[in-house]
Scaffold this active site. Sequence first.
Site, PDB file in Angstrom:
ATOM      1  N   LYS A   1      25.323   9.821  -0.951  1.00  0.00           N
ATOM      2  CA  LYS A   1      23.870   9.890  -0.763  1.00  0.00           C
ATOM      3  C   LYS A   1      23.428   8.839   0.245  1.00  0.00           C
ATOM      4  O   LYS A   1      22.701   9.122   1.194  1.00  0.00           O
ATOM      5  CB  LYS A   1      23.137   9.657  -2.095  1.00  0.00           C
ATOM      6  CG  LYS A   1      23.389  10.701  -3.143  1.00  0.00           C
ATOM      7  CD  LYS A   1      22.495  10.492  -4.345  1.00  0.00           C
ATOM      8  CE  LYS A   1      22.828   9.277  -5.188  1.00  0.00           C
ATOM      9  NZ  LYS A   1      24.032   9.334  -5.980  1.00  0.00           N
TER      10      LYS A   1
ATOM     11  N   CYS B   1      11.352   4.964 -16.925  1.00  0.00           N
ATOM     12  CA  CYS B   1      12.784   4.681 -16.869  1.00  0.00           C
ATOM     13  C   CYS B   1      13.173   3.299 -17.381  1.00  0.00           C
ATOM     14  O   CYS B   1      14.218   3.157 -17.994  1.00  0.00           O
ATOM     15  CB  CYS B   1      13.340   4.922 -15.466  1.00  0.00           C
ATOM     16  SG  CYS B   1      12.788   3.780 -14.213  1.00  0.00           S
ATOM     17  N   MET B   2      12.350   2.286 -17.127  1.00  0.00           N
ATOM     18  CA  MET B   2      12.812   0.934 -17.453  1.00  0.00           C
ATOM     19  C   MET B   2      11.983   0.221 -18.508  1.00  0.00           C
ATOM     20  O   MET B   2      12.304  -0.887 -18.905  1.00  0.00           O
ATOM     21  CB  MET B   2      12.780   0.068 -16.182  1.00  0.00           C
ATOM     22  CG  MET B   2      13.810   0.435 -15.151  1.00  0.00           C
ATOM     23  SD  MET B   2      15.461   0.521 -15.841  1.00  0.00           S
ATOM     24  CE  MET B   2      15.586  -1.089 -16.611  1.00  0.00           C
TER      25      MET B   2
ATOM     26  N   MET C   1      19.535   5.017 -18.753  1.00  0.00           N
ATOM     27  CA  MET C   1      18.485   5.847 -19.338  1.00  0.00           C
ATOM     28  C   MET C   1      18.823   6.401 -20.727  1.00  0.00           C
ATOM     29  O   MET C   1      17.929   6.729 -21.494  1.00  0.00           O
ATOM     30  CB  MET C   1      18.141   7.008 -18.409  1.00  0.00           C
ATOM     31  CG  MET C   1      17.594   6.564 -17.081  1.00  0.00           C
ATOM     32  SD  MET C   1      16.298   5.355 -17.285  1.00  0.00           S
ATOM     33  CE  MET C   1      16.642   4.289 -15.904  1.00  0.00           C
TER      34      MET C   1
ATOM     35  N   GLY D   1      17.319   2.569 -12.537  1.00  0.00           N
ATOM     36  CA  GLY D   1      17.487   3.863 -11.889  1.00  0.00           C
ATOM     37  C   GLY D   1      16.977   3.891 -10.471  1.00  0.00           C
ATOM     38  O   GLY D   1      17.499   4.613  -9.621  1.00  0.00           O
ATOM     39  N   GLN D   2      15.944   3.094 -10.193  1.00  0.00           N
ATOM     40  CA  GLN D   2      15.294   3.157  -8.888  1.00  0.00           C
ATOM     41  C   GLN D   2      15.541   1.868  -8.117  1.00  0.00           C
ATOM     42  O   GLN D   2      15.790   0.822  -8.700  1.00  0.00           O
ATOM     43  CB  GLN D   2      13.799   3.381  -9.071  1.00  0.00           C
ATOM     44  CG  GLN D   2      13.478   4.662  -9.819  1.00  0.00           C
ATOM     45  CD  GLN D   2      11.989   4.935  -9.832  1.00  0.00           C
ATOM     46  OE1 GLN D   2      11.459   5.508  -8.901  1.00  0.00           O
ATOM     47  NE2 GLN D   2      11.315   4.505 -10.884  1.00  0.00           N
TER      48      GLN D   2
HETATM   49  S1  SF4 Z   1      22.278   2.304  -3.700  1.00  0.00           S
HETATM   50 FE1  SF4 Z   1      22.991   3.932  -5.061  1.00  0.00          FE
HETATM   51  S2  SF4 Z   1      22.641   5.814  -3.923  1.00  0.00           S
HETATM   52 FE2  SF4 Z   1      22.584   4.143  -2.443  1.00  0.00          FE
HETATM   53  S3  SF4 Z   1      24.687   3.989  -1.646  1.00  0.00           S
HETATM   54 FE3  SF4 Z   1      24.495   2.554  -3.356  1.00  0.00          FE
HETATM   55  S4  SF4 Z   1      25.223   3.693  -5.130  1.00  0.00           S
HETATM   56 FE4  SF4 Z   1      24.763   5.207  -3.521  1.00  0.00          FE
END
Ligand code: SF4
Lengths: 79, 755
Positions: free
Chosen positions: B81, B173-174, B341, B378-379
């Site tokens: 990603k 989420c947190m 989560m 998560g974010q």
């Molecule tokens: S911050 Fe998360 S989504 Fe971005 S490269 Fe690192 S592991 Fe992958």
Amino acid sequence: MAIAGFLVHAEAGQSERLEAELAEIPGISTFGVHRECYIAAVAEAPGNSMEDLLHRVHGMDGVLTVYVTSMTVEDELVV
Amino acid sequence: MTVSRRKFLKGSAAALALGMVGSPACALAAAGQEESVDRWVKGVCRYCGTGCGVLVGVRGDRAVAVKGDPDNHNAGLLCLKGAMLIPVIYAEDRITEPMIRRGGKGSPLDKASWDEALDFAAGAFRKAMDAGGPDAVAYYGSGQALTEESYLANKIWKAGFRTNNVDGNPRLCMASAVAGYLTTFGKDEPMGTYNDMDAATCFFIIGSNTSEAHPVLFRRIAQRKESSPDVKIIVADPRRTNTSRIADLHLSFVAGTDLALLNGMAHVIIREELDNPRFYSRYVNFVTNDGKPCAFEDYKAFLAEYTPEKVQEITGVPAADVIRAAKLFAESSSALSLWCMGINQRTRGVWANNLIHNLHLLTGQIGRPGASPLSLTGQPNACGGVRDTGSLAHLLPAGRMVANEKHRAEMEEFWGVPKGTIQPKMGHHTVALFEAMAKGDVKAVFIHCTNPAHTLPDLNALTKGLETAFVAQTECFMDAETLKYADVVFPAAFWCETEGVYGCTERRYALTEQAIKPMGNCRPTVRILMDFAEKAGVDPRLFPYKNAADIWEEWRTLSKGSPYDFYGMTRARLKKESGIKWPCPTEDHPGTNLRYVRGEDPLVPVNHPDRLFFYGRPDGKANIFLRPYQPPFEPADKDYPFILTTGRVIDHWHTATMTGKVPELQKAYPSAFVEINPVDAQKLGISNGDRVVLETRRDRMTFPARITDTCMPGLVFCPFFDKNKLVNRLFHHAVDNASKEPEYKICATRVYKQA
Ligand code: SF4
């Protein structure tokens, strides 16, 4: 054409076999096994099939995971 | 591209990959990559809370490459990603012009000038406040917004509009992790860092699919495991995910029974005399579930019923495995707990957080390298941007609370507003906010950098408010579900088109510098917020900033002397370094790895008599809570006999408005599916690919089946990224009493093959 440098994290004892299998995949060049479990490799593919290629690697037996170290897409963006 | 140039880029890519494993061949890397772009600009990945450092390669006026920042904690590695962020910038459906819905809800969004759009939104906010007072307006923010944006919005709404209706998706989420840290240790944010992953000898991973949600951290854990056969990994998760592939022990419990499992581990630890009385007698208070002080003996008596056999009955985990997990944890030289989560998104999420902390405090597995509880976010900026700046309905910056008169007075003085400006009443938390919109109590909302029409639980009920309230929204992509409800859309500069700070899981603040110009007519969000607020009637003296750097300067100054002190992180320093971990009170301070530890944490006096000092608590001691097992809000029953859970897949992030733009990522996971255990599939006559109906008390939806033993029998899983299959319509919106975080992870469902 996109170009990605990546490391394949192999399960213990699987790296030699995996390197040989990876080298057979069109578009992938390998650059040796390092620290016993990491195979350095480069994938070259059209941008819209790069993910397929990397996913195929990810799904190979003995692959723990794949880490990308660089991704260049310049010729697809700069005419 | 010429063949020689391609060869050259391939050589560079190989050299970088080799560089990550320390091969001498990486000498090629520097020269090769440096020549392939005009310049590399430092930043942070736009996606998950791992907060990987990136370098954006710019050629001319375009971003053309991304590589991992070797100087940041990710040591140059990225997941797919992160590596594929460039095509997201140039996605065809980037929003590059302001838009308004001139004909009201249901009419099309038309292009507008900036002035027209800002006037339109400001007018609606003024009208809302005229009709309903300050609390008729709200801000709904994001753990993806830059720190400067969240700090500014918080100030504008709380001190400008005079409403505490400031909340955001970190509530989803947190919030339970925040309340867990606050109740146990007195201050939010973890005491450990990712460095602990290199020292831990036992990993206890619960409610986290690290391999898919935080792939680069998974590498660090797997690498640690490979480095020594003595390193043990326990994964507690109802699903058999890729994370459990590296586990020595997988505890597959019935979803929602983990409180019993955690108390069962504590029971075994005491029974087997693996507890650490020397530690807890010095650093711990025991507290009943209703907050009264008690003694260790009371805790022991409370745990008496959580025998391994009883825990097996409740959770389905064999008693022998409960014992083994407790022993591995307590007998290891350093135990690190990681959760996400699965623990937080629960109606007893705060309790579950407390129970994880209990294990560390009971055994003394805390405050040493590798020994720590460490919640994963998560974010990318829920921690630094929202939690630390206090951009939630009950908070004020740097650990202050809305309900605390002294804290309000401090903020009023610092912000230069009259005493009494900040309201003493908490604003609406997320679920309550959307309910208040449906009732008409909140008449106008500014939504920034998030997509609630996709991510809220019980969507049919909670999006009602979006149908009636005035919605102003900053958004980058045309396919965000929430746009359907927006009355005005501001095109925000995306990621490296602007600059600002992200603060990730490990208290690390890192700057993303502007690499390229904003696309089209996009503007940085801080500019949008200030222009909007001024037109809506807020005194512009409240925001005398030229740019984000000025806002950072104010926020840095405000943190000075607080328990969140990062005064030493000047903008210049952030530009130079690849992230710094607070506390960091002075410009020469290197940042802190072990919080609350004498000699490590600059906020613990060097002459403090104890090695550990939990300075968030009045007596410097942390709390072990007697929290009983309680089932989830909606367990499976005879009418709805399966448990439905949800989560991420590796190639999509959140609502896929970004990852869905990358054809490669989209192709890997084009649409949502339902995972079903083979045993259940056979009973129900379901084969791979069959259309399967999930019917809950809220709604009914159809998904293609994936038969896999990832889910245990009785459990089904659907990812939530797919805007064409909004699985959150199926979930209820019951929230944790304390954190107000909804229980996304568990609801009861029927499962059957579509006729
Ligand atoms: S911050 Fe998360 S989504 Fe971005 S490269 Fe690192 S592991 Fe992958």
